[in-house]
Motif scaffolding. Sequence first.
Motif, mmCIF file in Angstrom:
data_model
loop_
_atom_site.group_PDB
_atom_site.id
_atom_site.type_symbol
_atom_site.label_atom_id
_atom_site.label_comp_id
_atom_site.label_asym_id
_atom_site.label_seq_id
_atom_site.Cartn_x
_atom_site.Cartn_y
_atom_site.Cartn_z
ATOM 1 N N PRO A 96 69.268 57.262 21.751
ATOM 2 C CA PRO A 96 68.813 56.121 20.954
ATOM 3 C C PRO A 96 67.756 56.553 19.935
ATOM 4 O O PRO A 96 66.914 57.401 20.228
ATOM 5 C CB PRO A 96 68.211 55.176 22.001
ATOM 6 C CG PRO A 96 68.863 55.577 23.289
ATOM 7 C CD PRO A 96 69.082 57.061 23.180
ATOM 8 N N ASP A 97 67.817 55.955 18.756
ATOM 9 C CA ASP A 97 66.822 56.288 17.738
ATOM 10 C C ASP A 97 65.647 55.312 17.818
ATOM 11 O O ASP A 97 65.609 54.433 18.673
ATOM 12 C CB ASP A 97 67.451 56.318 16.338
ATOM 13 C CG ASP A 97 67.999 54.965 15.887
ATOM 14 O OD1 ASP A 97 67.578 53.911 16.416
ATOM 15 O OD2 ASP A 97 68.860 54.966 14.992
ATOM 16 N N ARG A 98 64.691 55.491 16.941
ATOM 17 C CA ARG A 98 63.474 54.667 17.017
ATOM 18 C C ARG A 98 63.778 53.195 16.811
ATOM 19 O O ARG A 98 63.113 52.335 17.379
ATOM 20 C CB ARG A 98 62.427 55.146 16.027
ATOM 21 C CG ARG A 98 62.806 54.954 14.594
ATOM 22 C CD ARG A 98 61.717 55.441 13.682
ATOM 23 N NE ARG A 98 62.230 55.497 12.324
ATOM 24 C CZ ARG A 98 61.479 55.424 11.263
ATOM 25 N NH1 ARG A 98 60.195 55.330 11.385
ATOM 26 N NH2 ARG A 98 62.021 55.469 10.076
ATOM 27 N N TRP A 99 64.802 52.877 16.020
ATOM 28 C CA TRP A 99 65.148 51.473 15.797
ATOM 29 C C TRP A 99 65.760 50.870 17.047
ATOM 30 O O TRP A 99 65.526 49.680 17.349
ATOM 31 C CB TRP A 99 66.078 51.335 14.593
ATOM 32 C CG TRP A 99 65.389 51.820 13.355
ATOM 33 C CD1 TRP A 99 65.656 52.966 12.661
ATOM 34 C CD2 TRP A 99 64.262 51.221 12.714
ATOM 35 N NE1 TRP A 99 64.767 53.107 11.627
ATOM 36 C CE2 TRP A 99 63.903 52.045 11.626
ATOM 37 C CE3 TRP A 99 63.511 50.079 12.942
ATOM 38 C CZ2 TRP A 99 62.846 51.760 10.778
ATOM 39 C CZ3 TRP A 99 62.461 49.793 12.103
ATOM 40 C CH2 TRP A 99 62.131 50.608 11.033
ATOM 41 N N ASP A 100 66.508 51.647 17.779
ATOM 42 C CA ASP A 100 67.025 51.189 19.068
ATOM 43 C C ASP A 100 65.868 50.876 20.019
ATOM 44 O O ASP A 100 65.858 49.835 20.692
ATOM 45 C CB ASP A 100 67.922 52.254 19.708
ATOM 46 C CG ASP A 100 69.205 52.510 18.932
ATOM 47 O OD1 ASP A 100 69.755 51.565 18.349
ATOM 48 O OD2 ASP A 100 69.652 53.680 18.925
ATOM 49 N N VAL A 101 64.898 51.785 20.070
ATOM 50 C CA VAL A 101 63.749 51.614 20.969
ATOM 51 C C VAL A 101 62.909 50.406 20.554
ATOM 52 O O VAL A 101 62.503 49.602 21.399
ATOM 53 C CB VAL A 101 62.902 52.906 21.020
ATOM 54 C CG1 VAL A 101 61.626 52.685 21.808
ATOM 55 C CG2 VAL A 101 63.719 54.053 21.616
ATOM 56 N N LEU A 110 74.398 54.448 26.476
ATOM 57 C CA LEU A 110 74.695 55.177 25.245
ATOM 58 C C LEU A 110 74.234 56.624 25.353
ATOM 59 O O LEU A 110 74.956 57.552 24.982
ATOM 60 C CB LEU A 110 74.015 54.486 24.056
ATOM 61 C CG LEU A 110 74.090 55.170 22.695
ATOM 62 C CD1 LEU A 110 75.491 55.043 22.118
ATOM 63 C CD2 LEU A 110 73.062 54.556 21.759
ATOM 64 N N TRP A 111 73.043 56.796 25.904
ATOM 65 C CA TRP A 111 72.440 58.120 26.020
ATOM 66 C C TRP A 111 73.069 58.925 27.168
ATOM 67 O O TRP A 111 73.522 60.047 26.989
ATOM 68 C CB TRP A 111 70.947 57.963 26.225
ATOM 69 C CG TRP A 111 70.133 59.212 26.079
ATOM 70 C CD1 TRP A 111 70.568 60.481 25.798
ATOM 71 C CD2 TRP A 111 68.718 59.312 26.198
ATOM 72 N NE1 TRP A 111 69.509 61.344 25.741
ATOM 73 C CE2 TRP A 111 68.358 60.654 25.985
ATOM 74 C CE3 TRP A 111 67.727 58.394 26.475
ATOM 75 C CZ2 TRP A 111 67.038 61.093 26.041
ATOM 76 C CZ3 TRP A 111 66.413 58.830 26.519
ATOM 77 C CH2 TRP A 111 66.084 60.176 26.302
ATOM 78 N N ILE A 145 70.303 44.886 27.260
ATOM 79 C CA ILE A 145 70.211 45.676 26.030
ATOM 80 C C ILE A 145 69.613 47.048 26.313
ATOM 81 O O ILE A 145 70.127 48.072 25.853
ATOM 82 C CB ILE A 145 69.418 44.909 24.956
ATOM 83 C CG1 ILE A 145 70.267 43.733 24.466
ATOM 84 C CG2 ILE A 145 69.002 45.820 23.800
ATOM 85 C CD1 ILE A 145 69.521 42.732 23.622
ATOM 86 N N LEU A 189 71.590 50.761 26.044
ATOM 87 C CA LEU A 189 71.096 51.926 25.307
ATOM 88 C C LEU A 189 70.964 53.138 26.223
ATOM 89 O O LEU A 189 71.206 54.268 25.800
ATOM 90 C CB LEU A 189 69.762 51.613 24.628
ATOM 91 C CG LEU A 189 69.873 50.636 23.456
ATOM 92 C CD1 LEU A 189 68.489 50.244 22.960
ATOM 93 C CD2 LEU A 189 70.715 51.215 22.340
ATOM 94 N N GLY A 215 63.913 47.767 18.829
ATOM 95 C CA GLY A 215 64.690 46.567 19.119
ATOM 96 C C GLY A 215 64.727 46.233 20.601
ATOM 97 O O GLY A 215 64.574 45.074 20.994
ATOM 98 N N ALA A 216 64.906 47.255 21.437
ATOM 99 C CA ALA A 216 64.944 47.031 22.882
ATOM 100 C C ALA A 216 63.594 46.536 23.399
ATOM 101 O O ALA A 216 63.540 45.659 24.263
ATOM 102 C CB ALA A 216 65.348 48.313 23.605
#
Length: 107
Positions: free
Chosen positions: A82-87, A74-75, A67, A71, A89-90
Motif C-alpha cells: 500500500p502507498d501513502r494514500w492507501d494508508v 493487497l500486500w 478497508i 489493504l 485513506g485507511a
Amino acid sequence: MLALAYVGAALAEIAGCFAFWAWLRLDRSPLWLIPGVLSLCLFAYFLTLVDAEHAGRTYAAYGGVYIVSALFWLWAAEGVKPDRWDVIGATACLLGAAIILWGPRSG
C-alpha cells in the motif's frame, strides 16, 4: 472481543470474496465456491458477535476494519505494498468507524 470479531469477519469476507474472484476472474475450478460460501457464512456469524445496540452501526463501523484488512490482503496475498494514500485513506476510515461505534449518543 470487538477487535477479534471485526478482524475475523474481515478475513472471512475477503477470503470468501476472493474464492469467487478466483473462479470468475482467474479461471479456477468452481469448487473454489464451496470454501468461499462457507467463509462468507463465517463472516456473517462474526458480525453477530459484536456487542452493539444496532446492526446498522455495527456494519458501518466494520467498514473501516474491512478497508484496512483489504489493504493488508493487497500486500500479503497480492504482493502490492500500500502507498501513502492507501494508508491515509485507511486511517481516515478507521477514525470514522471509531466515531460511528463509540460516539456519544443522546437518549
